[in-house]
Write a protein that holds these residues in place. Structure first.
Motif, mmCIF file in Angstrom:
data_model
loop_
_atom_site.group_PDB
_atom_site.id
_atom_site.type_symbol
_atom_site.label_atom_id
_atom_site.label_comp_id
_atom_site.label_asym_id
_atom_site.label_seq_id
_atom_site.Cartn_x
_atom_site.Cartn_y
_atom_site.Cartn_z
ATOM 1 N N SER A 11 0.841 -1.191 0.000
ATOM 2 C CA SER A 11 0.000 0.000 0.000
ATOM 3 C C SER A 11 0.875 1.239 0.000
ATOM 4 C CB SER A 11 -0.906 0.021 1.228
ATOM 5 O OG SER A 11 -1.750 -1.104 1.269
ATOM 6 N N CYS A 12 0.357 2.291 -0.608
ATOM 7 C CA CYS A 12 1.067 3.577 -0.627
ATOM 8 C C CYS A 12 0.037 4.685 -0.590
ATOM 9 C CB CYS A 12 1.920 3.688 -1.874
ATOM 10 S SG CYS A 12 2.658 5.322 -2.135
ATOM 11 N N ALA B 136 4.466 -1.738 -12.213
ATOM 12 C CA ALA B 136 3.112 -1.483 -12.698
ATOM 13 C C ALA B 136 2.751 -0.031 -12.448
ATOM 14 C CB ALA B 136 2.100 -2.391 -12.004
ATOM 15 N N THR B 137 1.928 0.524 -13.342
ATOM 16 C CA THR B 137 1.413 1.867 -13.154
ATOM 17 C C THR B 137 -0.082 1.889 -13.430
ATOM 18 O OG1 THR B 137 1.850 2.492 -15.452
ATOM 19 C CG2 THR B 137 3.598 2.940 -13.844
ATOM 20 N N ILE B 138 -0.747 2.912 -12.882
ATOM 21 C CA ILE B 138 -2.170 3.091 -13.108
ATOM 22 C C ILE B 138 -2.466 4.575 -13.169
ATOM 23 C CG2 ILE B 138 -2.655 2.908 -10.615
ATOM 24 C CD1 ILE B 138 -5.349 1.591 -11.416
ATOM 25 N N THR B 139 -3.239 4.992 -14.172
ATOM 26 C CA THR B 139 -3.590 6.398 -14.307
ATOM 27 C C THR B 139 -4.813 6.723 -13.458
ATOM 28 O OG1 THR B 139 -5.099 6.087 -16.157
ATOM 29 C CG2 THR B 139 -2.746 6.317 -16.676
ATOM 30 N N SER C 149 -6.334 3.247 -16.311
ATOM 31 C CA SER C 149 -5.535 2.498 -17.282
ATOM 32 C C SER C 149 -4.283 1.961 -16.604
ATOM 33 C CB SER C 149 -5.136 3.404 -18.445
ATOM 34 O OG SER C 149 -6.270 3.834 -19.158
ATOM 35 N N THR C 150 -3.988 0.701 -16.866
ATOM 36 C CA THR C 150 -2.868 0.043 -16.195
ATOM 37 C C THR C 150 -1.795 -0.396 -17.190
ATOM 38 O OG1 THR C 150 -3.987 -2.098 -16.299
ATOM 39 C CG2 THR C 150 -4.307 -0.783 -14.302
ATOM 40 N N ASN C 151 -0.592 -0.542 -16.647
ATOM 41 C CA ASN C 151 0.544 -1.018 -17.429
ATOM 42 C C ASN C 151 1.391 -1.895 -16.508
ATOM 43 O OD1 ASN C 151 2.425 -1.164 -19.616
ATOM 44 N ND2 ASN C 151 3.709 0.315 -18.551
ATOM 45 N N TYR C 152 1.792 -3.064 -17.005
ATOM 46 C CA TYR C 152 2.560 -4.004 -16.188
ATOM 47 C C TYR C 152 3.850 -4.413 -16.896
ATOM 48 C CZ TYR C 152 -1.703 -4.803 -13.448
ATOM 49 O OH TYR C 152 -2.810 -4.650 -12.649
ATOM 50 N N ALA C 153 4.864 -4.675 -16.105
ATOM 51 C CA ALA C 153 6.054 -5.316 -16.649
ATOM 52 C C ALA C 153 5.684 -6.737 -17.053
ATOM 53 C CB ALA C 153 7.160 -5.342 -15.595
ATOM 54 N N ASP C 154 6.304 -7.221 -18.130
ATOM 55 C CA ASP C 154 5.994 -8.577 -18.602
ATOM 56 C C ASP C 154 6.230 -9.621 -17.509
ATOM 57 O OD1 ASP C 154 7.186 -8.061 -22.018
ATOM 58 O OD2 ASP C 154 5.258 -7.632 -21.075
ATOM 59 N N SER C 155 7.222 -9.378 -16.677
ATOM 60 C CA SER C 155 7.601 -10.365 -15.664
ATOM 61 C C SER C 155 6.562 -10.542 -14.565
ATOM 62 C CB SER C 155 8.938 -9.973 -15.033
ATOM 63 O OG SER C 155 8.848 -8.701 -14.427
ATOM 64 N N VAL C 156 5.616 -9.598 -14.445
ATOM 65 C CA VAL C 156 4.623 -9.691 -13.372
ATOM 66 C C VAL C 156 3.202 -9.847 -13.884
ATOM 67 C CG1 VAL C 156 6.133 -8.287 -11.907
ATOM 68 C CG2 VAL C 156 4.185 -7.214 -13.085
ATOM 69 N N SER D 19 -4.030 -1.372 -8.172
ATOM 70 C CA SER D 19 -5.317 -0.697 -8.037
ATOM 71 C C SER D 19 -5.095 0.638 -7.350
ATOM 72 C CB SER D 19 -6.317 -1.552 -7.245
ATOM 73 O OG SER D 19 -5.826 -1.821 -5.947
ATOM 74 N N ARG D 20 -6.121 1.467 -7.369
ATOM 75 C CA ARG D 20 -5.942 2.835 -6.897
ATOM 76 C C ARG D 20 -7.248 3.346 -6.319
ATOM 77 N NH1 ARG D 20 -3.441 7.624 -10.761
ATOM 78 N NH2 ARG D 20 -4.081 9.393 -9.478
ATOM 79 N N ASP D 21 -7.123 4.167 -5.274
ATOM 80 C CA ASP D 21 -8.254 4.863 -4.686
ATOM 81 C C ASP D 21 -7.958 6.352 -4.821
ATOM 82 O OD1 ASP D 21 -10.090 6.155 -2.975
ATOM 83 O OD2 ASP D 21 -10.217 4.396 -1.686
ATOM 84 N N ASN D 22 -8.570 7.004 -5.798
ATOM 85 C CA ASN D 22 -8.269 8.412 -6.056
ATOM 86 C C ASN D 22 -8.656 9.296 -4.877
ATOM 87 O OD1 ASN D 22 -7.199 8.006 -8.647
ATOM 88 N ND2 ASN D 22 -9.237 8.051 -9.570
ATOM 89 N N ALA D 23 -9.741 8.985 -4.226
ATOM 90 C CA ALA D 23 -10.197 9.802 -3.097
ATOM 91 C C ALA D 23 -9.195 9.764 -1.947
ATOM 92 C CB ALA D 23 -11.564 9.329 -2.625
ATOM 93 N N LYS D 24 -8.576 8.614 -1.749
ATOM 94 C CA LYS D 24 -7.597 8.465 -0.669
ATOM 95 C C LYS D 24 -6.181 8.768 -1.135
ATOM 96 C CE LYS D 24 -10.203 4.983 1.918
ATOM 97 N NZ LYS D 24 -10.186 3.607 2.480
ATOM 98 N N LYS D 25 -6.016 9.049 -2.441
ATOM 99 C CA LYS D 25 -4.695 9.284 -3.006
ATOM 100 C C LYS D 25 -3.772 8.108 -2.677
ATOM 101 C CE LYS D 25 -5.185 14.300 -2.749
ATOM 102 N NZ LYS D 25 -6.524 14.269 -2.111
ATOM 103 N N ALA D 26 -4.293 6.913 -2.879
ATOM 104 C CA ALA D 26 -3.566 5.703 -2.524
ATOM 105 C C ALA D 26 -3.477 4.755 -3.718
ATOM 106 C CB ALA D 26 -4.253 4.993 -1.363
#
Length: 122
Positions: free
Chosen positions: A21-22, A49-52, A56-63, A70-77
């Motif tokens: 978590s972040c 991995a990234t998420i906009t 929209s998501t993007n993953y390294a092939d290895s994972v 996943s992301r919670d925009n309201a919690k900025k997490a």
């Protein structure tokens, strides 16, 4: 002052799971993309991995197929569910906030967390 605080790292056996978590804190208007990167011993930091803000998501092939961001925009997490972990997933995992806009100055910048250790070993 903007801070990214990660949690959830630890020691897990091969085949096990962990959830990272972040959360971003501070006077933040918006964050375009959030993601996870990692640095294994003796290697350069790499994208996991990234998420906009739109999901929209993007993953390294290895994972792909094992990790889910996943992301919670309201919690900025942002979260990273890691399943079927392998020893080669051992690394320090860093949270990233890309194109973060600070309120009210409207200053835009990228931010990094301090990192959390993930060790996959029997």
């Amino acid at each position: 002052q903007v801070q990214l605080v990660e949690s959830g790292g630890g020691l897990v056996q091969p085949g096990g799971s962990l959830r990272l978590s972040c959360a971003a804190s501070g006077s933040i208007l918006r964050i375009y993309a959030m993601g996870w990167y990692r640095r294994a011993p003796g290697k350069q930091r790499e994208l996991v991995a990234t998420i906009t803000s739109g999901g929209s998501t993007n993953y390294a092939d290895s994972v792909k197929g094992r990790f889910t961001i996943s992301r919670d925009n309201a919690k900025k997490a942002v979260y990273l569910q890691m399943n079927s972990l392998k020893p080669e997933d051992t690394a320090v995992y860093y949270c990233n906030a890309d194109d973060l806009v600070i309120w009210p100055t409207m200053v835009r910048d990228d931010y990094w967390g301090q990192g959390t250790q993930v060790t996959v070993s029997s």
